[in-house]
Design an enzyme around this catalytic site. Sequence first.
Site, PDB file in Angstrom:
ATOM      1  N   LYS A 121      29.540  58.846 -13.314  1.00 34.13           N
ATOM      2  CA  LYS A 121      28.668  59.625 -12.424  1.00 34.13           C
ATOM      3  C   LYS A 121      27.576  58.745 -11.831  1.00 34.13           C
ATOM      4  O   LYS A 121      27.168  58.947 -10.687  1.00 34.13           O
ATOM      5  CB  LYS A 121      28.069  60.827 -13.159  1.00 34.13           C
ATOM      6  CG  LYS A 121      29.079  61.931 -13.367  1.00 34.13           C
ATOM      7  CD  LYS A 121      28.419  63.294 -13.473  1.00 34.13           C
ATOM      8  CE  LYS A 121      29.476  64.379 -13.550  1.00 34.13           C
ATOM      9  NZ  LYS A 121      28.980  65.632 -14.119  1.00 34.13           N
ATOM     10  N   LYS A 203      42.426  62.208 -13.427  1.00 28.34           N
ATOM     11  CA  LYS A 203      42.460  63.621 -13.837  1.00 28.34           C
ATOM     12  C   LYS A 203      42.173  64.541 -12.654  1.00 28.34           C
ATOM     13  O   LYS A 203      41.461  64.155 -11.716  1.00 28.34           O
ATOM     14  CB  LYS A 203      41.483  63.882 -14.997  1.00 28.34           C
ATOM     15  CG  LYS A 203      40.043  63.936 -14.603  1.00 28.34           C
ATOM     16  CD  LYS A 203      39.184  64.637 -15.657  1.00 28.34           C
ATOM     17  CE  LYS A 203      37.773  64.754 -15.081  1.00 28.34           C
ATOM     18  NZ  LYS A 203      36.834  65.527 -15.802  1.00 28.34           N
ATOM     19  N   LYS A 206      37.303  69.051 -10.135  1.00 30.72           N
ATOM     20  CA  LYS A 206      36.686  69.989  -9.177  1.00 30.72           C
ATOM     21  C   LYS A 206      36.160  69.261  -7.955  1.00 30.72           C
ATOM     22  O   LYS A 206      36.116  69.788  -6.861  1.00 30.72           O
ATOM     23  CB  LYS A 206      35.458  70.639  -9.816  1.00 30.72           C
ATOM     24  CG  LYS A 206      35.703  71.561 -10.950  1.00 30.72           C
ATOM     25  CD  LYS A 206      34.346  71.945 -11.553  1.00 30.72           C
ATOM     26  CE  LYS A 206      34.528  72.619 -12.899  1.00 30.72           C
ATOM     27  NZ  LYS A 206      33.451  72.389 -13.829  1.00 30.72           N
TER      28      LYS A 206
HETATM   29  P1  TYM Z   1      33.682  70.809 -17.262  1.00 26.36           P
HETATM   30  O1  TYM Z   1      32.960  71.931 -16.598  1.00 26.36           O
HETATM   31  O2  TYM Z   1      33.833  69.540 -16.510  1.00 26.36           O
HETATM   32  O3  TYM Z   1      35.131  71.274 -17.680  1.00 26.36           O
HETATM   33  C1  TYM Z   1      35.351  72.479 -18.416  1.00 26.36           C
HETATM   34  C2  TYM Z   1      36.510  72.268 -19.363  1.00 26.36           C
HETATM   35  O4  TYM Z   1      37.688  71.917 -18.636  1.00 26.36           O
HETATM   36  C3  TYM Z   1      38.271  70.736 -19.211  1.00 26.36           C
HETATM   37  N1  TYM Z   1      38.908  69.962 -18.128  1.00 26.36           N
HETATM   38  C4  TYM Z   1      40.193  69.605 -18.126  1.00 26.36           C
HETATM   39  N2  TYM Z   1      41.185  69.796 -19.013  1.00 26.36           N
HETATM   40  C5  TYM Z   1      42.408  69.305 -18.704  1.00 26.36           C
HETATM   41  N3  TYM Z   1      42.669  68.634 -17.557  1.00 26.36           N
HETATM   42  C6  TYM Z   1      41.708  68.413 -16.638  1.00 26.36           C
HETATM   43  N4  TYM Z   1      41.985  67.770 -15.512  1.00 26.36           N
HETATM   44  C7  TYM Z   1      40.398  68.905 -16.893  1.00 26.36           C
HETATM   45  N5  TYM Z   1      39.221  68.875 -16.218  1.00 26.36           N
HETATM   46  C8  TYM Z   1      38.316  69.525 -17.000  1.00 26.36           C
HETATM   47  C9  TYM Z   1      37.089  69.999 -19.836  1.00 26.36           C
HETATM   48  O5  TYM Z   1      37.519  69.113 -20.840  1.00 26.36           O
HETATM   49  C10 TYM Z   1      36.258  71.143 -20.360  1.00 26.36           C
HETATM   50  O6  TYM Z   1      36.724  71.541 -21.637  1.00 26.36           O
HETATM   51  N6  TYM Z   1      30.217  69.035 -20.342  1.00 26.36           N
HETATM   52  C11 TYM Z   1      31.214  70.053 -20.174  1.00 26.36           C
HETATM   53  C12 TYM Z   1      30.658  71.459 -20.272  1.00 26.36           C
HETATM   54  C13 TYM Z   1      29.905  71.713 -21.527  1.00 26.36           C
HETATM   55  C14 TYM Z   1      30.468  71.884 -22.814  1.00 26.36           C
HETATM   56  C15 TYM Z   1      29.359  72.131 -23.673  1.00 26.36           C
HETATM   57  C16 TYM Z   1      31.776  71.865 -23.302  1.00 26.36           C
HETATM   58  C17 TYM Z   1      28.565  71.813 -21.626  1.00 26.36           C
HETATM   59  N7  TYM Z   1      28.226  72.076 -22.931  1.00 26.36           N
HETATM   60  C18 TYM Z   1      29.556  72.323 -25.041  1.00 26.36           C
HETATM   61  C19 TYM Z   1      31.959  72.100 -24.670  1.00 26.36           C
HETATM   62  C20 TYM Z   1      30.854  72.321 -25.507  1.00 26.36           C
HETATM   63  C21 TYM Z   1      31.841  69.910 -18.816  1.00 26.36           C
HETATM   64  O7  TYM Z   1      31.246  69.390 -17.910  1.00 26.36           O
HETATM   65  O8  TYM Z   1      33.043  70.517 -18.685  1.00 26.36           O
END
Ligand code: TYM
Length: 341
Positions: A121, A203, A206
Amino acid sequence: MTEPVKNEERKKVIFSAIQPSGTITLGNYLGALKNWIELQDNFNCIYALADLHTITVRQDPPTFRRHTLEAYALLLACGVDPKKSVFFIQSHVPTHAQLAWILDCYSQFGELQRMTQFKDKAAKHPDNVNAGLLTYPPLMAADILLYQADLVPVGVDQKQHLELTRTIAERFNGIYGQTFTVPDGYIPKQGAKIMSLQDPTRKMSKSDENANASIAVLDKPEDIMRKFKRAVTDSEACVRYGEGKDGVNNLMGIYACVTGKTNEEIEAEFDGKGYGDFKSAVGEAVAEHLRPIRERYEDYMKNRDYLEQCWGEGAEKACSISSRTLRKAMKKIGFLPPKSI
Ligand code: TYM
């Protein structure tokens, strides 16, 4: 008469969160959300929209508000059930920011700087390498540790943050005695890393600028079909799982997630058929799987009062649970308690 068994007390605690930073993708759904839904019947599940995390990248205020509202409705449509689980918006529960500050003081600069996501990032937004980008993992640790979570369902990309959460929890427990449950990741066998349809070595994300690279959970069936038909594969023209076949492997993984079929069954199904048939089948299966979610989403979006009621109740429950952990941690550190405690 025997006393009814209080299952509630024995259930493990699940915590997870997703950022409302824009389109929720098929990657988010298959990597994490699908598991969130499945876990609700047998565990104490606590789920959040991690909107505090989202402002580490500059947001346009009306768009950010809209994304958060839409993400809340979409998660309900995916099957997050506020009767079974606690489902809230992170910024509505002040304990998260409070414990995050505390955990900042138990995280080392070097370990934060080494996080892959921080490096990515920082490279992507060189004009805004803010402190929140660096201290993102202790906020995530606070989210998880506040609820004494045993398991955290996430995709592979969050594994490193989860490991750091464990390190922070163990460090704190090591200094002050048992305070936080040290959580384990819960990463699915299939779908843990859904790749871009245009560059299957990266990957699905979004924030991808190429609209054909990712599928949004809310995409229309015709868009889903078109994107899968354009998905990058290889020149072998044989549906089989193998090395050097990133595009086909990815499509097989997606197909397996939405149909429940194994790789062997998929290979047999498309034996002698070309990629055209295969891509159409994947597109159709995904569009069918997502159709009811899209329909439910439209209904939730028409009912703002219900959404507000849900996130109000969710925040109340989350505050009550998380305040206990925060008080415990603060007492251990030696903060003088306020009069009301
Ligand atoms: P975020 O919002 O980027 O993604 C949410 C969840 O989706 C999963 N993910 C994927 N899984 C498979 N293939 C992909 N291409 C893919 N892209 C995203 C992520 O692994 C995630 O599980 N930091 C975290 C949000 C967060 C969080 C937490 C998660 C904040 N606090 C506490 C768990 C526990 C995030 O940005 O996820």
